[in-house]
Design a protein around this motif. Structure first.
Motif, PDB file in Angstrom:
ATOM      1  N   GLU A  77       0.839  -1.198   0.000  1.00  0.00           N
ATOM      2  CA  GLU A  77       0.000   0.000   0.000  1.00  0.00           C
ATOM      3  C   GLU A  77       0.873   1.246   0.000  1.00  0.00           C
ATOM      4  O   GLU A  77       1.995   1.235   0.499  1.00  0.00           O
ATOM      5  CB  GLU A  77      -0.954   0.017   1.183  1.00  0.00           C
ATOM      6  CG  GLU A  77      -0.327   0.239   2.533  1.00  0.00           C
ATOM      7  CD  GLU A  77      -1.375   0.343   3.629  1.00  0.00           C
ATOM      8  OE1 GLU A  77      -1.159   1.176   4.528  1.00  0.00           O
ATOM      9  OE2 GLU A  77      -2.381  -0.373   3.596  1.00  0.00           O
ATOM     10  N   LEU A  91     -14.683   8.524  -3.684  1.00  0.00           N
ATOM     11  CA  LEU A  91     -14.757   7.240  -4.368  1.00  0.00           C
ATOM     12  C   LEU A  91     -16.105   7.127  -5.045  1.00  0.00           C
ATOM     13  O   LEU A  91     -17.139   7.322  -4.413  1.00  0.00           O
ATOM     14  CB  LEU A  91     -14.586   6.085  -3.385  1.00  0.00           C
ATOM     15  CG  LEU A  91     -13.176   5.765  -2.953  1.00  0.00           C
ATOM     16  CD1 LEU A  91     -13.186   4.652  -1.923  1.00  0.00           C
ATOM     17  CD2 LEU A  91     -12.323   5.368  -4.126  1.00  0.00           C
ATOM     18  N   LEU A  96     -11.583   6.703  -8.529  1.00  0.00           N
ATOM     19  CA  LEU A  96     -11.186   7.782  -7.640  1.00  0.00           C
ATOM     20  C   LEU A  96     -11.418   9.110  -8.344  1.00  0.00           C
ATOM     21  O   LEU A  96     -10.986   9.292  -9.482  1.00  0.00           O
ATOM     22  CB  LEU A  96      -9.706   7.624  -7.280  1.00  0.00           C
ATOM     23  CG  LEU A  96      -9.114   8.602  -6.294  1.00  0.00           C
ATOM     24  CD1 LEU A  96      -9.710   8.398  -4.910  1.00  0.00           C
ATOM     25  CD2 LEU A  96      -7.610   8.428  -6.234  1.00  0.00           C
ATOM     26  N   ALA A 110      -9.866   2.606 -11.690  1.00  0.00           N
ATOM     27  CA  ALA A 110      -9.116   1.590 -10.949  1.00  0.00           C
ATOM     28  C   ALA A 110      -8.677   0.499 -11.922  1.00  0.00           C
ATOM     29  O   ALA A 110      -9.491  -0.079 -12.631  1.00  0.00           O
ATOM     30  CB  ALA A 110      -9.979   0.997  -9.851  1.00  0.00           C
ATOM     31  N   GLN A 115      -6.796  -1.239  -5.636  1.00  0.00           N
ATOM     32  CA  GLN A 115      -7.961  -0.780  -4.886  1.00  0.00           C
ATOM     33  C   GLN A 115      -7.635   0.575  -4.270  1.00  0.00           C
ATOM     34  O   GLN A 115      -6.530   0.781  -3.772  1.00  0.00           O
ATOM     35  CB  GLN A 115      -8.300  -1.747  -3.760  1.00  0.00           C
ATOM     36  CG  GLN A 115      -8.720  -3.109  -4.224  1.00  0.00           C
ATOM     37  CD  GLN A 115      -8.883  -4.059  -3.052  1.00  0.00           C
ATOM     38  OE1 GLN A 115      -8.263  -3.884  -2.018  1.00  0.00           O
ATOM     39  NE2 GLN A 115      -9.729  -5.059  -3.236  1.00  0.00           N
ATOM     40  N   PHE A 116      -8.604   1.460  -4.319  1.00  0.00           N
ATOM     41  CA  PHE A 116      -8.468   2.767  -3.677  1.00  0.00           C
ATOM     42  C   PHE A 116      -9.297   2.762  -2.402  1.00  0.00           C
ATOM     43  O   PHE A 116     -10.411   2.251  -2.379  1.00  0.00           O
ATOM     44  CB  PHE A 116      -8.973   3.886  -4.589  1.00  0.00           C
ATOM     45  CG  PHE A 116      -8.200   4.046  -5.865  1.00  0.00           C
ATOM     46  CD1 PHE A 116      -6.860   4.394  -5.845  1.00  0.00           C
ATOM     47  CD2 PHE A 116      -8.810   3.863  -7.091  1.00  0.00           C
ATOM     48  CE1 PHE A 116      -6.149   4.552  -7.013  1.00  0.00           C
ATOM     49  CE2 PHE A 116      -8.107   4.023  -8.267  1.00  0.00           C
ATOM     50  CZ  PHE A 116      -6.769   4.367  -8.222  1.00  0.00           C
ATOM     51  N   GLU A 117      -8.743   3.364  -1.346  1.00  0.00           N
ATOM     52  CA  GLU A 117      -9.478   3.566  -0.103  1.00  0.00           C
ATOM     53  C   GLU A 117      -9.223   4.993   0.357  1.00  0.00           C
ATOM     54  O   GLU A 117      -8.173   5.568   0.069  1.00  0.00           O
ATOM     55  CB  GLU A 117      -9.005   2.600   0.977  1.00  0.00           C
ATOM     56  CG  GLU A 117      -9.368   1.161   0.735  1.00  0.00           C
ATOM     57  CD  GLU A 117      -8.905   0.245   1.852  1.00  0.00           C
ATOM     58  OE1 GLU A 117      -8.420   0.759   2.888  1.00  0.00           O
ATOM     59  OE2 GLU A 117      -9.023  -0.976   1.687  1.00  0.00           O
ATOM     60  N   ILE A 124      -5.489   9.335   0.624  1.00  0.00           N
ATOM     61  CA  ILE A 124      -5.787   8.242  -0.298  1.00  0.00           C
ATOM     62  C   ILE A 124      -4.847   7.084   0.012  1.00  0.00           C
ATOM     63  O   ILE A 124      -3.645   7.281   0.160  1.00  0.00           O
ATOM     64  CB  ILE A 124      -5.581   8.673  -1.759  1.00  0.00           C
ATOM     65  CG1 ILE A 124      -6.408   9.908  -2.083  1.00  0.00           C
ATOM     66  CG2 ILE A 124      -5.906   7.542  -2.717  1.00  0.00           C
ATOM     67  CD1 ILE A 124      -6.008  10.580  -3.381  1.00  0.00           C
ATOM     68  N   ILE A 126      -3.633   3.481  -1.633  1.00  0.00           N
ATOM     69  CA  ILE A 126      -3.632   2.653  -2.833  1.00  0.00           C
ATOM     70  C   ILE A 126      -3.117   1.278  -2.433  1.00  0.00           C
ATOM     71  O   ILE A 126      -2.016   1.164  -1.894  1.00  0.00           O
ATOM     72  CB  ILE A 126      -2.742   3.272  -3.921  1.00  0.00           C
ATOM     73  CG1 ILE A 126      -3.224   4.680  -4.228  1.00  0.00           C
ATOM     74  CG2 ILE A 126      -2.733   2.411  -5.173  1.00  0.00           C
ATOM     75  CD1 ILE A 126      -2.229   5.515  -4.962  1.00  0.00           C
ATOM     76  N   ALA A 138       0.504   5.244  -7.789  1.00  0.00           N
ATOM     77  CA  ALA A 138       0.717   6.326  -6.828  1.00  0.00           C
ATOM     78  C   ALA A 138       1.519   7.462  -7.456  1.00  0.00           C
ATOM     79  O   ALA A 138       1.204   8.637  -7.253  1.00  0.00           O
ATOM     80  CB  ALA A 138       1.425   5.804  -5.584  1.00  0.00           C
ATOM     81  N   ILE A 141      -0.693   9.492  -9.863  1.00  0.00           N
ATOM     82  CA  ILE A 141      -1.623  10.377  -9.155  1.00  0.00           C
ATOM     83  C   ILE A 141      -0.868  11.586  -8.607  1.00  0.00           C
ATOM     84  O   ILE A 141      -1.323  12.723  -8.714  1.00  0.00           O
ATOM     85  CB  ILE A 141      -2.357   9.619  -8.030  1.00  0.00           C
ATOM     86  CG1 ILE A 141      -3.298   8.587  -8.637  1.00  0.00           C
ATOM     87  CG2 ILE A 141      -3.127  10.580  -7.142  1.00  0.00           C
ATOM     88  CD1 ILE A 141      -3.942   7.669  -7.628  1.00  0.00           C
TER      89      ILE A 141
END
Length: 174
Positions: A77, A91, A96, A110, A115-117, A124, A126, A138, A141
């Motif tokens: 992550e 989201l 995103l 995505a 997965q984005f959270e 954020i 990733i 990453a 972005i």
């Protein structure tokens, strides 16, 4: 000879299969494949793996295989922070949506395996099993709005610190 390349890779709860020059690693989070060149050989002894190759490639392929094993067991992550007035993220299903000072929101689809959270609207996370893919997403972005050096606004990694420059007022006092 490479010090990293000599180290064995211990793999528990992971299934590693080598067919010709293709190495497949399967774990609880998914599976990854790696195409090996002909001069790289893999030796398995129980739950230990040894990479045998020319000295210049041994450390590289040992690190790649170790990252694959960690990815399918634990995952990787990266955290990004949005710094600036009005900067936020949302989201929408798996995509995103970023509001980072442009006249329009930026939507990032995505990719498979990513997965984005959101911990909060400005943080954020990733996640994925492929270390290289997580880092590349990453970085792409972050490249949308890199941190600027006068106010520090932009998208930055959570561990990154930005040294701010003094503006015109700071230079005039010298």
């Amino acid at each position: 000879m490479s010090r990293i390349g000599k180290q064995v890779i211990k793999h528990d709860q992971v299934q590693i299969v080598q067919q010709d020059n293709v190495l497949k690693v399967k774990g609880k989070k998914g599976d990854l494949t790696l195409c090996l060149p002909s001069h790289v050989k893999i030796q398995q002894n129980g739950n230990q793996l040894q990479v045998i190759a020319e000295s210049q490639w041994q450390g590289l392929y040992r690190s790649l295989i170790d990252s694959m094993v960690k990815g399918v067991t634990v995952g990787f992550e990266k955290k990004l922070l949005l710094v600036g007035v009005g900067y936020r993220a949302q989201l929408m299903e798996n995509d995103l949506v970023l509001y980072v000072g442009f006249s329009h929101p930026i939507t990032i689809k995505a990719r498979e395996g990513i997965q984005f959270e959101l911990e909060n609207p400005t943080t954020i996370v990733i996640k994925g099993i492929d270390k290289q893919l997580v880092g590349r997403v990453a970085a792409s972005i972050r490249a949308l709005r890199e941190p600027e050096v006068y106010k520090g606004k932009g998208i930055r990694y959570a561990y990154e610190s930005i040294r701010l420059k003094a503006g015109k007022a700071g230079k005039a006092s010298k």
